[in-house]
Each structure stands twice: as structure tokens, then as C-alpha cells.
Design a protein around this motif. Structure first.
Motif, PDB file in Angstrom:
ATOM      1  N   TRP A  60      58.632 -11.767  -2.794  1.00 44.00           N
ATOM      2  CA  TRP A  60      58.772 -12.113  -1.383  1.00 44.00           C
ATOM      3  C   TRP A  60      57.407 -11.944  -0.747  1.00 44.00           C
ATOM      4  CZ3 TRP A  60      62.353 -14.359   1.591  1.00 44.00           C
ATOM      5  CH2 TRP A  60      62.258 -14.236   2.983  1.00 44.00           C
ATOM      6  N   THR A  61      56.814 -13.053  -0.274  1.00 43.52           N
ATOM      7  CA  THR A  61      55.471 -13.017   0.288  1.00 43.52           C
ATOM      8  C   THR A  61      55.456 -13.691   1.645  1.00 43.52           C
ATOM      9  OG1 THR A  61      54.493 -13.122  -1.920  1.00 43.52           O
ATOM     10  CG2 THR A  61      53.055 -13.629  -0.064  1.00 43.52           C
ATOM     11  N   ASN A  62      54.826 -13.040   2.622  1.00 41.53           N
ATOM     12  CA  ASN A  62      54.652 -13.612   3.954  1.00 41.53           C
ATOM     13  C   ASN A  62      53.200 -13.460   4.368  1.00 41.53           C
ATOM     14  OD1 ASN A  62      57.626 -14.001   4.840  1.00 41.53           O
ATOM     15  ND2 ASN A  62      57.545 -11.890   4.104  1.00 41.53           N
ATOM     16  N   THR A  63      52.582 -14.559   4.811  1.00 39.68           N
ATOM     17  CA  THR A  63      51.189 -14.501   5.253  1.00 39.68           C
ATOM     18  C   THR A  63      51.021 -15.249   6.570  1.00 39.68           C
ATOM     19  OG1 THR A  63      50.606 -16.488   3.990  1.00 39.68           O
ATOM     20  CG2 THR A  63      50.269 -14.352   2.907  1.00 39.68           C
ATOM     21  N   LEU A  64      50.056 -14.781   7.338  1.00 40.10           N
ATOM     22  CA  LEU A  64      49.662 -15.437   8.582  1.00 40.10           C
ATOM     23  C   LEU A  64      48.155 -15.611   8.544  1.00 40.10           C
ATOM     24  CD1 LEU A  64      50.401 -16.477  11.440  1.00 40.10           C
ATOM     25  CD2 LEU A  64      50.006 -14.140  12.272  1.00 40.10           C
ATOM     26  N   ASN A  65      47.699 -16.858   8.677  1.00 42.10           N
ATOM     27  CA  ASN A  65      46.290 -17.178   8.536  1.00 42.10           C
ATOM     28  C   ASN A  65      45.771 -17.813   9.838  1.00 42.10           C
ATOM     29  OD1 ASN A  65      44.331 -19.043   6.060  1.00 42.10           O
ATOM     30  ND2 ASN A  65      43.831 -17.262   7.283  1.00 42.10           N
ATOM     31  N   TYR A  66      44.687 -17.269  10.361  1.00 39.68           N
ATOM     32  CA  TYR A  66      44.066 -17.803  11.579  1.00 39.68           C
ATOM     33  C   TYR A  66      42.659 -18.267  11.232  1.00 39.68           C
ATOM     34  CZ  TYR A  66      41.868 -17.938  16.199  1.00 39.68           C
ATOM     35  OH  TYR A  66      41.186 -18.330  17.316  1.00 39.68           O
ATOM     36  N   ILE A  67      42.359 -19.547  11.478  1.00 36.85           N
ATOM     37  CA  ILE A  67      41.058 -20.132  11.185  1.00 36.85           C
ATOM     38  C   ILE A  67      40.499 -20.738  12.466  1.00 36.85           C
ATOM     39  CG2 ILE A  67      39.799 -21.819   9.805  1.00 36.85           C
ATOM     40  CD1 ILE A  67      42.025 -21.641   7.735  1.00 36.85           C
ATOM     41  N   LYS A  68      39.275 -20.366  12.801  1.00 37.55           N
ATOM     42  CA  LYS A  68      38.688 -20.835  14.051  1.00 37.55           C
ATOM     43  C   LYS A  68      37.192 -21.073  13.857  1.00 37.55           C
ATOM     44  CE  LYS A  68      38.460 -21.594  18.542  1.00 37.55           C
ATOM     45  NZ  LYS A  68      39.113 -22.755  19.190  1.00 37.55           N
ATOM     46  N   SER A  69      36.707 -22.219  14.335  1.00 39.39           N
ATOM     47  CA  SER A  69      35.280 -22.533  14.330  1.00 39.39           C
ATOM     48  C   SER A  69      34.832 -22.837  15.752  1.00 39.39           C
ATOM     49  CB  SER A  69      34.993 -23.740  13.427  1.00 39.39           C
ATOM     50  OG  SER A  69      35.308 -23.455  12.081  1.00 39.39           O
ATOM     51  N   PHE A  70      33.725 -22.235  16.190  1.00 33.81           N
ATOM     52  CA  PHE A  70      33.179 -22.504  17.510  1.00 33.81           C
ATOM     53  C   PHE A  70      31.664 -22.384  17.438  1.00 33.81           C
ATOM     54  CE2 PHE A  70      34.696 -18.233  16.994  1.00 33.81           C
ATOM     55  CZ  PHE A  70      33.677 -17.416  17.440  1.00 33.81           C
ATOM     56  N   ASP A  71      30.991 -23.419  17.936  1.00 31.58           N
ATOM     57  CA  ASP A  71      29.552 -23.537  17.788  1.00 31.58           C
ATOM     58  C   ASP A  71      29.185 -23.409  16.296  1.00 31.58           C
ATOM     59  OD1 ASP A  71      29.269 -23.869  20.505  1.00 31.58           O
ATOM     60  OD2 ASP A  71      29.085 -21.706  20.864  1.00 31.58           O
ATOM     61  N   GLN A 110      52.149  -9.625   3.842  1.00 28.85           N
ATOM     62  CA  GLN A 110      53.041  -8.604   3.274  1.00 28.85           C
ATOM     63  C   GLN A 110      53.666  -9.195   2.024  1.00 28.85           C
ATOM     64  OE1 GLN A 110      56.624  -9.341   3.670  1.00 28.85           O
ATOM     65  NE2 GLN A 110      57.152  -7.671   2.272  1.00 28.85           N
ATOM     66  N   GLU A 111      53.806  -8.347   1.012  1.00 27.91           N
ATOM     67  CA  GLU A 111      54.384  -8.826  -0.235  1.00 27.91           C
ATOM     68  C   GLU A 111      55.246  -7.730  -0.839  1.00 27.91           C
ATOM     69  OE1 GLU A 111      52.692 -11.482  -3.823  1.00 27.91           O
ATOM     70  OE2 GLU A 111      51.745  -9.506  -3.643  1.00 27.91           O
ATOM     71  N   ALA A 112      56.357  -8.127  -1.437  1.00 33.62           N
ATOM     72  CA  ALA A 112      57.229  -7.185  -2.129  1.00 33.62           C
ATOM     73  C   ALA A 112      57.760  -7.845  -3.389  1.00 33.62           C
ATOM     74  CB  ALA A 112      58.385  -6.754  -1.225  1.00 33.62           C
ATOM     75  N   GLN A 113      57.837  -7.075  -4.453  1.00 31.01           N
ATOM     76  CA  GLN A 113      58.376  -7.603  -5.703  1.00 31.01           C
ATOM     77  C   GLN A 113      59.171  -6.522  -6.417  1.00 31.01           C
ATOM     78  OE1 GLN A 113      55.187  -7.838  -8.964  1.00 31.01           O
ATOM     79  NE2 GLN A 113      53.995  -8.185  -7.094  1.00 31.01           N
ATOM     80  N   LYS A 114      60.164  -6.983  -7.139  1.00 30.73           N
ATOM     81  CA  LYS A 114      61.012  -6.067  -7.892  1.00 30.73           C
ATOM     82  C   LYS A 114      61.327  -6.694  -9.237  1.00 30.73           C
ATOM     83  CE  LYS A 114      65.243  -3.293  -7.662  1.00 30.73           C
ATOM     84  NZ  LYS A 114      66.427  -2.912  -6.856  1.00 30.73           N
ATOM     85  N   SER A 115      61.262  -5.888 -10.271  1.00 27.14           N
ATOM     86  CA  SER A 115      61.547  -6.363 -11.621  1.00 27.14           C
ATOM     87  C   SER A 115      62.639  -5.502 -12.244  1.00 27.14           C
ATOM     88  CB  SER A 115      60.291  -6.296 -12.503  1.00 27.14           C
ATOM     89  OG  SER A 115      59.286  -7.135 -12.006  1.00 27.14           O
ATOM     90  N   ARG A 116      63.488  -6.159 -13.008  1.00 22.80           N
ATOM     91  CA  ARG A 116      64.529  -5.445 -13.742  1.00 22.80           C
ATOM     92  C   ARG A 116      64.539  -5.951 -15.175  1.00 22.80           C
ATOM     93  NH1 ARG A 116      69.087  -2.338 -12.856  1.00 22.80           N
ATOM     94  NH2 ARG A 116      70.785  -2.582 -14.366  1.00 22.80           N
ATOM     95  N   ASP A 117      64.523  -5.028 -16.098  1.00 22.90           N
ATOM     96  CA  ASP A 117      64.519  -5.371 -17.511  1.00 22.90           C
ATOM     97  C   ASP A 117      65.797  -4.839 -18.160  1.00 22.90           C
ATOM     98  OD1 ASP A 117      62.866  -6.202 -20.007  1.00 22.90           O
ATOM     99  OD2 ASP A 117      63.576  -4.189 -20.487  1.00 22.90           O
TER     100      ASP A 117
END
Length: 491
Positions: free
Chosen positions: A1-12, A22-29
Motif C-alpha cells: 500500500w503506497t501513497n505519494t504526493l508530489n509537488y513540482i514548481k518552476s519559477f524564473d 507513506q508505504e506499508a507492506q505485509k508478507s505471509r509465508d
């Protein structure tokens, strides 16, 4: 489960890139194993058909990781670059007191050739960039339950079920951390010759290590955070575009790494010594220490070893020989060489890998190079080189019952090699043809992997000089050659 927020800005002339996530992972064997024997027929192998069901084992395990991370990148006028990152990781593999740990990094880059005062060099110096970084990284590469006190079942007594402690709890077990420093440069000359050179120092603390225990405790070892280790060295690469025209393109690349590994601290002041290995402060992690073989007595054909821990006196008595430091598995330099050629619609690429200066210990050769039974199986090397008559100068003793085949540098070899790693030949169907049938690009190719290895050491005897990181050969099956035919079709 991955959630990202990306802000990109260019000025002059400013460019900003900010990322949080945020990321979460679970494994079961889950595993199940059933065994039985004495089947009435060879037609149906199902457990219920067997006369003697013999074993049934099931197991399961769970593991979870949670992370919060962020990254900021900034540059001004494509000339000055700054970056930073921060993350906070939690792993179920560690003790209740230390499941979470922070890690961070900062870095900067300066493109010198973007300055106006460098304009006079633009005809020959295409790029000159300086960079540096420092940061921390974590390692959680241990078993899923190393921090827990565990019990093992199946220790039954007189048909009564029983269990015993099998592992000591360590609630303070925590992340292994590496502090990484890097400084380097990028240089491009005449737009077709580029160099990358980096110097690095990595210092690992809180190393995850199975610390040996006295057997009087009832346990063999316990996983703890002990010791420190340092890796430092130089990484360099050079790439050259020899031809770059509309129909022909040819490039060559070479990279090399020299790494020095050193144990800085152990759990105690005493080294950890094995039968033919040693882990000791001031030495590489994968170091060899064993009795040194001195060859064969030309007069008698008997094996010789160096007596004691130093000096040149020899002995035919294996027990009188002392252990000596005999090098390490780490290569002095390793890397690869590659080339790519494209002529019209045909393309060809080839890649080599190499390793120079590392030692390998062929423990299996103690059995393969049998001299203990003159009429038993042995290798062609032994047959061709064994001592036969007085005056023979060789390293292979005369075959004789009772001969010593114990561990010594007789089976320590130069592990240097060059390997033809990959070859690929491809053909891309011209667009004038694919357009007629409403297709995009169509490429046919054939790839060969692990095609040939050349052992460079005169004393190497084995199937493949490329072995495990610890440099120990123990009848490992060599890497298979692979031949792959394929086609890529884009619609």
C-alpha cells in the motif's frame, strides 16, 4: 500500500520538486510438507496410497514494514543542485524497544561548465560537474522473529508432548545503520568521451550478527547489534561514443571498483576464528586463516606444511603446522566492459564482467582431489600432476593410504576471472514494412547469458571461479548458460 504526493514548481530559474509519501507492506509465508514411502504402484503418488506415511510438517510466518518518507530537490539555473531526504521506518523484525528508526540524506551538485567563465572551454569540455552527499541507510535483513524468545515443539518424552526453548529473546534488537559519504565528479570531453569517478566511505554500525554463546547456556548463538565495519574505495567508469551517425552508432563502456573492507569492532576483543576463516578487527570480513601448504618433498613425494605461525621451516607432520593469514575473498578490483553497435536496422551488444585479486577456497577439492586411495576416483589434475618418482617437482603428493586431506592452503586458489556475461543480436523491422500492417516497432532478438568464463589464476581448479561472496566453493552448481529467442511487437 503506497501513497505519494508530489509537488513540482518552476519559477524564473528556480526548480523545486517535493515528495512526501507513506508505504506499508505485509508478507505471509505458509509451508506444508508431506512425506510417505512404500507405494504399491508407480502410477499414482498420493499420500493415502502409501503404506508408510512418515512425515507431515506445516509452518507459517508473518512480517510487516511501515514507512513514512519525504524528498526535496532544488536547482537554480541548471547549475546548482541541492537535495535532501528523510524517512522513518518501522519493522516487525526488531524488538519492541526499537522497531522504528529514522534515516536521512543530503546532497549537492555543482555544474561548473554552466558558468559563463567556462564558455571558452565549451569546444572540448562539454561537462564538468562536482557532487557530494552524506546520509544514512538501514538494513533489516534478518529472520522474521530474531528478537523473540522461541520454543520448539516435538521434543516428546514417553509419548507425552514436549517443548524446549530454542532462541533467547532480545527486545533491544534494532536496525543496522550505514553512514554513507560520497564525493565525485563527472567529466565529458568533446561530447563523446565521459568519465565518472567517485570516492566513498561507508561505515556500518549496530551490525546484525549471530553472536556465538557458550553451549553451557543451552543455546548456540543470539542475534545482537554488535560491531562496526567500514567499506571505502573508488568507483570509476569511462564511456566512449566511437561512431555516432544516422545509420551507425558504436559505444564502449568500462567500469571498475576498488573496495577495501575492514572490521572495526566485534562483540569482544577476541577474533572469531573458524576452521579456515577468521573475523578479526583490522582485517576484511571474509578473511582466510589456515595452515600453509609448502608443496611436496621431491625426494619422497610426501606433503609439506610450514611449521608454526611464521618462518620457512617445513614439516611432514600436519599437526606441527600453524595457522597463518592467507588473504581474503574480496577482489582487488572488479567491474565490467560493454559495447553496443547499431548498423541500420541491426543491433549488437556484448558485456563482460571481471574480478581480479580475490581468493577462493575450494573446500570440496579435499574430496575431489583424492590421494587417500590410490585406486579410488580422483581428478585428471591429480593424475597428471601427482608425484611419481624421486626428483619430481609438483604440488600433488604421491597417492597413499592415510594421506592427509585436511584443510590447508593447498586448496586456496586465485579466484580472478573474466566472464562473457551477455551477448545480444537484434533486428528491427523497417517502419516502411510495419506501417503497412498497422504495427509499431517489431524487433527480433537472440540473447546468450553466461556463455564463457576464463579463470585467470594458474592454480584455479573448479567449475566456476565466480562463487559466493565468502569465496568458498562447496560443490556449488555453476551458473547455467542460457539462450533466449524473442520478439517485441508494439501495436
Amino acid at each position: 500500500w503506497t501513497n505519494t504526493l508530489n509537488y513540482i514548481k518552476s519559477f524564473d530559474k528556480h526548480n523545486l520538486n517535493v515528495l512526501i509519501g507513506q508505504e506499508a507492506q505485509k508478507s505471509r509465508d505458509e509451508d506444508a510438507y508431506l512425506a510417505a514411502s512404500n507405494f504399491p504402484v508407480d502410477l499414482v503418488f498420493t499420500i493415502e496410497n502409501a503404506a508408510e506415511p512418515s512425515d507431515a510438517v506445516t509452518s507459517f510466518g508473518d512480517y510487516a514494514l511501515a514507512s513514512f518518507f519525504s524528498k526535496v530537490e532544488y536547482d537554480f539555473d541548471s547549475k546548482y543542485y541541492l537535495s535532501g531526504s528523510f524517512r522513518y521506518d518501522g519493522s516487525s523484525r526488531f524488538g519492541v524497544n526499537n522497531k522504528w528508526a529514522p534515516f536521512w540524506s543530503v546532497g549537492g551538485k555543482y555544474r561548473v561548465t554552466a558558468e559563463s567563465f567556462m564558455s571558452s572551454t565549451e569546444n572540448w569540455l562539454t561537462n564538468l560537474t562536482l557532487r557530494a552527499s552524506y546520509g544514512t541507510a538501514g538494513n533489516q535483513d534478518v529472520g522474521w522473529y530474531q528478537h523473540l524468545g522461541l520454543y520448539g515443539f516435538g521434543y516428546n518424552y514417553r509419548n507425552n508432548p514436549g517443548m524446549v526453548p530454542t532462541q533467547i529473546a532480545n527486545p533491544d534488537l534494532k536496525w543496522e545503520q550505514t553512514n554513507k559519504f560520497n564525493v565525485g565528479t563527472e567529466i565529458t570531453l568533446f561530447k563523446n568521451l565521459s568519465f565518472d569517478v567517485d570516492y566513498y566511505i561507508d561505515r556500518t554500525t549496530n551490525m546484525l550478527f549471530n553472536v556465538p554463546l557458550s553451549r553451557t547456556t543451552g543455546f548456540a548463538s543470539i542475534m545482537q547489534n554488535v560491531g562496526e565495519m567500514k567499506n571505502s574505495g573508488i568507483e570509476a567508469s569511462v564511456n566512449y561514443v566511437a561512431i555516432n551517425t544516422k545509420n551507425v552508432n558504436w559505444s564502449i563502456g568500462l567500469n571498475a571498483t576498488h573496495n577495501e573492507n575492514e572490521i572495526v569492532k566485534l562483540s569482544t576483543d577476541l577474533p572469531i576464528e573458524g576452521t579456515y576463516t577468521i573475523r578479526e578487527v583490522g582485517r576484511p570480513y571474509y578473511s582466510f586463516k589456515m595452515k600453509e601448504y609448502a608443496g611436496v618433498d621431491p625426494a619422497t613425494g610426501k606433503q609439506l606444511w610450514y611449521k608454526g605461525t611464521e618462518g620457512t621451516e617445513t614439516t611432514t607432520n600436519y599437526n606441527e603446522a600453524g595457522k597463518r593469514y592467507m588473504g581474503a575473498a574480496d577482489a582487488k578490483v572488479y567491474g565490467g566492459l560493454s559495447s553496443a553497435l547499431k548498423v541500420h536496422d541491426f543491433d549488437f551488444s556484448i558485456q563482460f564482467k571481471y574480478s581480479f585479486g580475490g581468493q577462493v577456497y575450494n573446500s570440496a577439492a579435499r574430496y575431489d582431489e583424492n590421494i587417500n586411495n590410490p585406486w579410488g576416483n580422483t581428478t585428471k589434475y591429480v593424475y597428471d600432476n601427482m608425484w611419481r618418482a624421486e626428483g619430481d617437482v609438483t604440488d600433488v603428493p604421491a597417492p597413499k593410504y592415510g594421506s592427509v586431506t585436511s584443510h590447508s592452503s593447498r586448496f586456496l586458489m586465485d579466484g580472478s576471472f573474466i566472464k562473457l556475461n551477455t551477448i545480444q543480436l537484434g533486428y528491427t523491422v523497417p517502419a516502411t514494412v510495419t506501417n503497412r500492417v498497422k504495427l509499431g516497432t517489431v524487433r527480433f532478438y537472440v540473447t546468450g547469458d553466461n556463455l564463457k568464463a576464463w579463470a585467470l589464476g594458474d592454480d584455479f581448479r573448479g567449475l566456476d571461479p565466480e562463487t559466493a561472496r565468502d569465496g568458498i566453493i562447496w560443490w556449488q552448481y555453476p551458473i547455467s548458460r542460457k539462450l533466449l529467442f524473442g520478439v517485441n511487437i508494439n501495436f
